[in-house]
Structure formats: C-alpha cells, structure tokens
Design an enzyme around this catalytic site. Structure first.
Site, PDB file in Angstrom:
ATOM      1  N   SER A  70       3.363  -1.985  10.382  1.00 40.85           N
ATOM      2  CA  SER A  70       4.819  -2.523  10.665  1.00 40.85           C
ATOM      3  C   SER A  70       6.064  -3.456  10.198  1.00 40.85           C
ATOM      4  CB  SER A  70       5.216  -1.863  12.102  1.00 40.85           C
ATOM      5  OG  SER A  70       4.681  -0.304  12.527  1.00 40.85           O
ATOM      6  N   GLU A  72      -5.115  -4.954  10.710  1.00 45.49           N
ATOM      7  CA  GLU A  72      -3.934  -3.779  10.925  1.00 45.49           C
ATOM      8  C   GLU A  72      -4.456  -2.958  11.975  1.00 45.49           C
ATOM      9  OE1 GLU A  72      -2.169  -2.302   7.072  1.00 45.49           O
ATOM     10  OE2 GLU A  72      -4.309  -1.200   7.318  1.00 45.49           O
ATOM     11  N   ASN A  79       0.894  -1.091   0.153  1.00 44.12           N
ATOM     12  CA  ASN A  79      -0.005   0.464   0.170  1.00 44.12           C
ATOM     13  C   ASN A  79       0.870   1.343  -0.325  1.00 44.12           C
ATOM     14  OD1 ASN A  79      -1.737   2.107   0.547  1.00 44.12           O
ATOM     15  ND2 ASN A  79      -2.318   1.203   3.149  1.00 44.12           N
ATOM     16  N   TRP A  80       0.707   1.784  -0.803  1.00 41.18           N
ATOM     17  CA  TRP A  80       1.810   3.013  -1.186  1.00 41.18           C
ATOM     18  C   TRP A  80       1.267   4.587  -0.865  1.00 41.18           C
ATOM     19  CZ3 TRP A  80       3.568   3.024  -7.274  1.00 41.18           C
ATOM     20  CH2 TRP A  80       3.866   2.016  -7.463  1.00 41.18           C
ATOM     21  N   GLY A 119       2.341   2.621  10.996  1.00 39.68           N
ATOM     22  CA  GLY A 119       3.473   3.673  10.418  1.00 39.68           C
ATOM     23  C   GLY A 119       4.203   3.686  11.948  1.00 39.68           C
ATOM     24  N   HIS A 163      -9.616   1.322   5.289  1.00 35.78           N
ATOM     25  CA  HIS A 163      -8.145   1.207   5.841  1.00 35.78           C
ATOM     26  C   HIS A 163      -8.552   2.767   6.777  1.00 35.78           C
ATOM     27  CE1 HIS A 163      -4.187   2.674   6.249  1.00 35.78           C
ATOM     28  NE2 HIS A 163      -4.171   1.212   5.658  1.00 35.78           N
ATOM     29  N   GLY A 203       2.761  -1.627   4.138  1.00 39.40           N
ATOM     30  CA  GLY A 203       3.207   0.377   4.187  1.00 39.40           C
ATOM     31  C   GLY A 203       4.174   0.604   3.251  1.00 39.40           C
ATOM     32  N   GLY A 204       4.429   1.447   4.930  1.00 38.81           N
ATOM     33  CA  GLY A 204       6.542   2.164   3.842  1.00 38.81           C
ATOM     34  C   GLY A 204       7.033   1.028   3.628  1.00 38.81           C
TER      35      GLY A 204
HETATM   36  P1  PGA Z   1       2.508   0.151   7.835  1.00 36.80           P
HETATM   37  O1  PGA Z   1       1.422   0.739   6.576  1.00 36.80           O
HETATM   38  O2  PGA Z   1       3.551  -0.731   6.815  1.00 36.80           O
HETATM   39  O3  PGA Z   1       3.880   1.611   7.485  1.00 36.80           O
HETATM   40  O4  PGA Z   1       2.504   0.401   9.059  1.00 36.80           O
HETATM   41  C1  PGA Z   1       0.516  -0.439   6.779  1.00 36.80           C
HETATM   42  C2  PGA Z   1      -1.131   0.409   6.552  1.00 36.80           C
HETATM   43  O5  PGA Z   1      -1.455   1.022   6.177  1.00 36.80           O
HETATM   44  O6  PGA Z   1      -1.707  -0.681   5.015  1.00 36.80           O
END
Ligand code: PGA
Length: 249
Positions: free
Chosen positions: A208, A163, A9-10, A169, A91, A229-230
C-alpha cells in the site's frame, strides 16, 4: 551507496493498450538518474515495455528449471533472453495462492542469478504472524531460505522486498517505524550470513505504498525503495512516487 529502486508490480493487470499508454507516460517523464525504475508487467505485456532508456523491465515470476517439457512455464533464461533484467520471486500472492514454498523460492532465486537476472526476493509476515510477535523470525527464515543457495558474490545481485502480507492491497501500510525495524533486521541477517554483504543490498518496502506515504517510508535509513502494486497502475501516481524517491536520498 545502495541502489534506490522504485518498482511497479502490475500483477494480473495490463492490456496491450494500457501498456502502450504507460510506456508513453514513462518515456516522457522526467526521471532522476538517482533512482532505478523497474516495471513488472504480466508476461504478455513485457514486450511492449522493453527497450526504454528510462526504466528496466522484469517478469513477475519464473520457473524452477531453465528449459524442458514444462508446459506453460517460463524460465529465468527465457526471461533474460527476452530482454528483461529483473524477476520477482516469492511474492506473497504466489506463496499463498499457488503454494510456493521457501524451497521453491530459493531455487528460483538461484536460477535467476545464474541467468544474469536480478531477482527481487519478496518476504513478509501475515497478520497472525505479526500479532503473535514472531514476525522478525518469520521474515528472517524466508530471507535465509530464499538466499541459501547463493554465495557472497551472487547475493549482491539480489534485491530484497519486505512486504507485510497484511499491508498488501489493503490500504494499511506499515508505519515507518514498523517497516524500518524489519528492514534493519533483514540487513543484519544479510550482513551476518554473507560477511557484510547486506550493506550493499537494496531492501525495498512494499504494501500500500502511495504518493501520500512514500516520503515517510523512503526516508527511513534501511528502506532503499519501494515495490508498488496498485499505485503503479496509475502513471501519474507512479511517476510522483519516483520523484519523491529521488528527492528522499
Ligand atoms: P500494493 O501491492 O501496493 O497494491 O499493496 C504491493 C505488492 O503486492 O507488491
């Protein structure tokens, strides 16, 4: 056997140059056929990612109607028509920042299935809800509301992503035990609501995830992949996570 999915997920990142570079890196990577890889670029970079034989493409959001006078919105039908196979729905950033309710989420999931997309229904508790101890009820409520318009066949087209909001994040990941506990609960909720269909539905963990913790999380019995995400913004890191996933099952 459930589908093992690694999805990137960018969020609101991904210039045209970034997309081109990521495309090249993923196209040249040696992906295992044992996993399904999906990228969720922002709308404007979707086109640059379509048509690869290595990975599928999804949108990060969709609207609650298929067409009409809704300036600025994009419907599931248009997302499917563009060549996407997936769409993220509910999300936590949309729930928190944009006020997306369970009712809106349920409608989007239904329309996405109707358009032939695979909706990735995102659920997860906040830190307060985790600390108050009723996190399983919160997640259950989100799952039930998100899928309430679907029948037993339609639900098999859905992927669920657990999540925990406190892990997104933040660099804090749920431990494998914490994640597995909620995943097992989601699966039992799906099984009782949809007559055993839960055993066929992939449930991804997100929050994360990185190459250092992927093996432990993906090794859990009810974790069928990750929503990243990241770490999905770094092609090497993302590809490493895909390899770890392929080796984990
Ligand atoms: P993250 O985000 O890996 O940066 O924690 C995950 C997401 O929000 O899908």
């Amino acid at each position: 056997m459930r589908n093992l999915v690694i999805a990137g997920n960018w969020k609101m990142n991904g210039s045209q140059t970034f997309a081109q570079e990521m495309r090249e890196a993923l196209d040249n990577a040696d992906f295992s056929e044992r996993i399904t890889t999906v990228v969720f670029p922002p709308f404007l970079a979707i086109h640059a990612m379509l048509g690869s034989g290595k990975f599928a493409v999804g949108a990060q959001n969709c609207y609650t109607e298929q067409s009409g006078a809704y300036t600025g919105e994009v419907s599931p039908e248009l997302i499917a028509d563009a060549g996407c196979q997936y769409v993220l729905v509910g999300h936590s950033e949309r729930r928190t920042l944009l006020g997306e309710t369970d009712q809106v989420v349920g409608k989007k999931v239904k329309l996405a299935v109707f358009a032939g997309l695979t909706p990735v229904l995102c659920v997860g508790e906040t830190l307060d809800e985790r600390e108050s101890g009723n996190f399983k009820d919160v997640v259950e409520q989100q799952v039930v509301a998100g899928l309430k318009e679907l029948n037993g066949d339609e639900v098999k087209q859905v992927v669920v992503a657990y999540e925990p909001v406190w892990a997104i994040g933040t660099g804090k990941t749920a431990s494998a035990d914490q994640a597995q506990e909620v995943h097992a609960h989601i699966r039992s909720v799906l099984n009782s609501a949809f007559d055993g269909a839960g055993d066929a539905i992939s449930i991804l963990y997100g929050g994360s995830v990185k190459s250092e913790n992927a093996a432990e999380l993906l090794g859990c019995a009810d974790i069928d992949g990750g929503l990243i995400g990241g770490a999905s913004l770094n092609s090497k890191e993302f590809i490493t996570i895909c390899r770890i996933a392929a080796d984990s099952h």
